[in-house]
Motif scaffolding. Sequence first.
Motif, PDB file in Angstrom:
ATOM      1  N   GLY A 263       7.596   2.968 -12.021  1.00  0.00           N
ATOM      2  CA  GLY A 263       6.544   2.831 -12.998  1.00  0.00           C
ATOM      3  C   GLY A 263       5.717   4.105 -13.077  1.00  0.00           C
ATOM      4  O   GLY A 263       5.767   4.956 -12.188  1.00  0.00           O
ATOM      5  N   ALA A 264       4.949   4.236 -14.141  1.00  0.00           N
ATOM      6  CA  ALA A 264       4.127   5.426 -14.316  1.00  0.00           C
ATOM      7  C   ALA A 264       3.047   5.487 -13.243  1.00  0.00           C
ATOM      8  O   ALA A 264       2.313   4.526 -13.031  1.00  0.00           O
ATOM      9  N   THR A 265       2.983   6.610 -12.542  1.00  0.00           N
ATOM     10  CA  THR A 265       1.948   6.818 -11.523  1.00  0.00           C
ATOM     11  C   THR A 265       1.757   8.304 -11.323  1.00  0.00           C
ATOM     12  O   THR A 265       2.683   9.100 -11.516  1.00  0.00           O
TER      13      THR A 265
ATOM     14  N   TRP B 187      13.991   9.678  -3.244  1.00  0.00           N
ATOM     15  CA  TRP B 187      12.963  10.079  -4.195  1.00  0.00           C
ATOM     16  C   TRP B 187      11.632   9.591  -3.649  1.00  0.00           C
ATOM     17  O   TRP B 187      11.524   8.435  -3.222  1.00  0.00           O
ATOM     18  N   VAL B 188      10.631  10.455  -3.644  1.00  0.00           N
ATOM     19  CA  VAL B 188       9.296  10.050  -3.223  1.00  0.00           C
ATOM     20  C   VAL B 188       8.269  10.590  -4.211  1.00  0.00           C
ATOM     21  O   VAL B 188       8.519  11.572  -4.912  1.00  0.00           O
ATOM     22  N   VAL B 189       7.127   9.923  -4.247  1.00  0.00           N
ATOM     23  CA  VAL B 189       5.969  10.445  -4.972  1.00  0.00           C
ATOM     24  C   VAL B 189       4.957  10.885  -3.926  1.00  0.00           C
ATOM     25  O   VAL B 189       4.509  10.073  -3.100  1.00  0.00           O
ATOM     26  N   LEU B 190       4.626  12.166  -3.935  1.00  0.00           N
ATOM     27  CA  LEU B 190       3.703  12.734  -2.962  1.00  0.00           C
ATOM     28  C   LEU B 190       2.306  12.872  -3.557  1.00  0.00           C
ATOM     29  O   LEU B 190       2.152  13.136  -4.751  1.00  0.00           O
TER      30      LEU B 190
ATOM     31  N   GLY C 298      -1.259  18.050   4.751  1.00  0.00           N
ATOM     32  CA  GLY C 298      -1.921  17.987   3.456  1.00  0.00           C
ATOM     33  C   GLY C 298      -1.326  17.063   2.417  1.00  0.00           C
ATOM     34  O   GLY C 298      -1.871  16.958   1.310  1.00  0.00           O
ATOM     35  N   PHE C 299      -0.231  16.354   2.742  1.00  0.00           N
ATOM     36  CA  PHE C 299       0.401  15.458   1.776  1.00  0.00           C
ATOM     37  C   PHE C 299       0.898  14.191   2.471  1.00  0.00           C
ATOM     38  O   PHE C 299       1.187  14.187   3.673  1.00  0.00           O
ATOM     39  N   SER C 300       1.033  13.141   1.683  1.00  0.00           N
ATOM     40  CA  SER C 300       1.661  11.918   2.170  1.00  0.00           C
ATOM     41  C   SER C 300       2.428  11.278   1.022  1.00  0.00           C
ATOM     42  O   SER C 300       2.242  11.640  -0.149  1.00  0.00           O
ATOM     43  N   VAL C 301       3.289  10.333   1.364  1.00  0.00           N
ATOM     44  CA  VAL C 301       3.980   9.553   0.339  1.00  0.00           C
ATOM     45  C   VAL C 301       2.997   8.504  -0.188  1.00  0.00           C
ATOM     46  O   VAL C 301       2.344   7.803   0.593  1.00  0.00           O
ATOM     47  N   LYS C 302       2.891   8.424  -1.481  1.00  0.00           N
ATOM     48  CA  LYS C 302       1.914   7.530  -2.112  1.00  0.00           C
ATOM     49  C   LYS C 302       2.218   6.077  -1.783  1.00  0.00           C
ATOM     50  O   LYS C 302       3.363   5.628  -1.865  1.00  0.00           O
TER      51      LYS C 302
ATOM     52  N   GLY D 250      -1.121  -6.866  -3.314  1.00  0.00           N
ATOM     53  CA  GLY D 250      -1.242  -7.028  -4.758  1.00  0.00           C
ATOM     54  C   GLY D 250       0.117  -7.049  -5.432  1.00  0.00           C
ATOM     55  O   GLY D 250       1.164  -7.173  -4.785  1.00  0.00           O
ATOM     56  N   ALA D 251       0.098  -6.920  -6.747  1.00  0.00           N
ATOM     57  CA  ALA D 251       1.340  -6.895  -7.506  1.00  0.00           C
ATOM     58  C   ALA D 251       2.081  -5.595  -7.226  1.00  0.00           C
ATOM     59  O   ALA D 251       1.494  -4.510  -7.287  1.00  0.00           O
ATOM     60  N   ALA D 252       3.348  -5.693  -6.905  1.00  0.00           N
ATOM     61  CA  ALA D 252       4.142  -4.509  -6.589  1.00  0.00           C
ATOM     62  C   ALA D 252       4.404  -3.703  -7.860  1.00  0.00           C
ATOM     63  O   ALA D 252       4.662  -4.273  -8.918  1.00  0.00           O
ATOM     64  N   PRO D 253       4.354  -2.383  -7.772  1.00  0.00           N
ATOM     65  CA  PRO D 253       4.683  -1.554  -8.936  1.00  0.00           C
ATOM     66  C   PRO D 253       6.183  -1.596  -9.199  1.00  0.00           C
ATOM     67  O   PRO D 253       6.965  -2.067  -8.360  1.00  0.00           O
ATOM     68  N   LYS D 254       6.564  -1.089 -10.339  1.00  0.00           N
ATOM     69  CA  LYS D 254       7.987  -1.016 -10.666  1.00  0.00           C
ATOM     70  C   LYS D 254       8.656   0.028  -9.785  1.00  0.00           C
ATOM     71  O   LYS D 254       8.238   1.181  -9.730  1.00  0.00           O
ATOM     72  N   LEU D 255       9.676  -0.396  -9.062  1.00  0.00           N
ATOM     73  CA  LEU D 255      10.476   0.501  -8.243  1.00  0.00           C
ATOM     74  C   LEU D 255      11.948   0.216  -8.507  1.00  0.00           C
ATOM     75  O   LEU D 255      12.313  -0.909  -8.871  1.00  0.00           O
ATOM     76  N   PRO D 256      12.826   1.193  -8.315  1.00  0.00           N
ATOM     77  CA  PRO D 256      14.249   0.951  -8.533  1.00  0.00           C
ATOM     78  C   PRO D 256      14.782  -0.106  -7.564  1.00  0.00           C
ATOM     79  O   PRO D 256      14.239  -0.280  -6.461  1.00  0.00           O
TER      80      PRO D 256
END
Length: 244
Positions: A91-93, A132-135, A144-148, A154-160
């Motif tokens: 999903g869009a994030t 695939w990750v969103v950082l 300085g970074f983590s996986v989002k 709550g409601a789970a976002p759209k994931l493959p």
Amino acid sequence: MKKPLLTLAMLSALTGSSVAQSSGAAYQNADYTPKKAAIKYLPELETLVFEFQVAGSAGKTQPKPAGKTDGAPVLGYVFPTTLKSTDIGMGATDGIVAMALTSHPDFEDTPLWDENGDGNYTNDGLVWHAHWVVLIKDSRVAGGFSVKEFDHMGAAPKLPPTSAPGMHMYMDSPGFTVTMQGNTGRVVVPLDRINRRRNFKFDLVTCYMEVNASDKKRPMLGVYQVYGVLSGNLSLPYSVAATN
């Protein structure tokens, strides 16, 4: 093109003495010194090949098991890109979409794939595999970074559908073929798995990550040490190249 992910000042901080004292320091060697990177488009196969070269041997140095998931070490060769989360089936994030090649002996996060070919789908986290990750930027960890993450209550976002269950992060386990040969690592990405995009920018980062399952003040999967950044400043200057 997105703005550079890190300022030069932050990059300097990542390579400073405070990071060198992290638990990832033991793995800092030529196997994680980036020398080259390319993403090649193969039109006859409608495929992209993500490729990197290091000063040492690609993938030779792997993490030593911690014996538990909490505190488990993760080593990675990571391609931050300008792709969108929707290009990889999420999903869009907001965040930085990255292709991460990882090795971690303490847990399994590719339940659909048997990377070592022994018929057991739950024992091959150590084998180099693709995510695939969103950082996101995260000051709670030295790198300085983590996986989002997302709220598992709550409601789970759209994931493959290839995403590993029970991991409340923007992370997919797509099952792409990964090879480590000599000083070169590669992952094969079919074009139809990324919304047929091949006009994006990228960079290469080598790093040490760690799983956290006990400290609410830290992310579930954070970057604790950056070993190398190919561009020098994470400006994502490189483009996909077509091959004949």
